[in-house]
Design an enzyme around this catalytic site. Structure first.
Site: not given
Ligand code: SPV
Ligand code: MG
Length: 252
Positions: A42
């Protein structure tokens, strides 16, 4: 504003299930799970076109409000284009976070999180608001994730609201306890009673009585399905859905 719950969806199938649930009023298109289903981290590798494609897939099967987690929103030059494309695809809310591109997931341990300059991020909100009348833009405060003070979070919240943010999300990765988001929320609600406030309780637990307007369960469906797949490969004899279950959900 009546308190609303949003659930993460990452496919047409998960959106179909969420659409039928009375527990949730809205859908969260998470950057974490949109990346994870592709088997990649991510950190803004997934392209905007791919993010928009998922919005279309979800909008095709559900009329529930969609909130897109748009990461940093890209550059000031690109953000209005994103907003317009998301609007055409049927998005209701866009949330952008005040970290530098390319961001790292906020829940990672042991990484340094860089915050964007307040004026640059405020400008991004402003250009986003100028291009749309329909989408609500939420600004996500990463001050506590970046180990900055509560005071810093308030300076940023104030700047983002002045720039036109329709709502604020305060993020935290406190473990179990939720003292920091509750402290922020109580002060925030006194200062800005009309600005919606959102929380993402993944690592901490919120009490039933809390001042948040939007509560996002940001990764629950992906984690539920990942656990089921892991159990299958671990030989734990998990209960499988039948193929009729699939037909009944997606049609024949
Ligand atoms: C996501 O769900 O991608 C978020 C929330 O940004 S977190 O993973 O907690 O940052
Ligand atoms: Mg996110």
């Amino acid at each position: 504003m009546k308190q609303q719950y949003f659930i993460e969806v990452h496919s047409g199938l998960s959106a179909l299930l969420a659409d039928k649930s009375n527990l949730y009023q809205g859908l969260w298109l998470s950057s974490l799970t949109n990346s994870a289903i592709k088997g990649i981290p991510d950190n803004e590798i997934v392209s905007i076109q791919e993010r928009i494609e998922l919005v279309r897939e979800v909008r095709n099967v559900s009329q529930k409000p969609i909130m897109v987690d748009a990461d940093t929103g890209g550059s000031i030059e690109h953000f209005p284009y994103w907003v317009k494309q998301f609007e055409k695809a049927g998005v209701n809310y866009i949330m952008i976070e005040d970290k530098c591109f390319p961001k790292k997931n906020s829940l990672l341990d042991g990484v340094i999180q860089e915050l964007e300059d307040v004026d640059i991020f405020s400008q991004k909100i402003k250009v986003g608001k100028e291009i749309t009348k329909n989408i609500k833009i939420y600004a996500r405060l990463e001050s506590l994730i970046a180990k900055k003070s509560m005071h810093e979070a308030f300076i940023r919240a104030d700047a983002y609201i002045k720039a036109g943010a329709d709502g604020i999300m305060i993020h935290s990765k406190q473990k179990v306890e939720c003292t920091e988001v509750m402290e922020f929320a109580e002060k925030f609600k006194k200062e800005y009673p009309n600005i919606p406030l959102a929380a993402v309780p993944t690592t901490y637990i919120l009490p039933n009585e809390n001042p948040f307007d939007i509560i996002i369960h940001a990764n629950y469906l992906l984690r539920a399905s990942l656990k089921a797949m892991q159990n299958y490969f671990d030989g734990k004899n998990p209960e499988l859905a039948s193929v009729e279950d699939i037909f009944n959900i997606v049609g024949k």
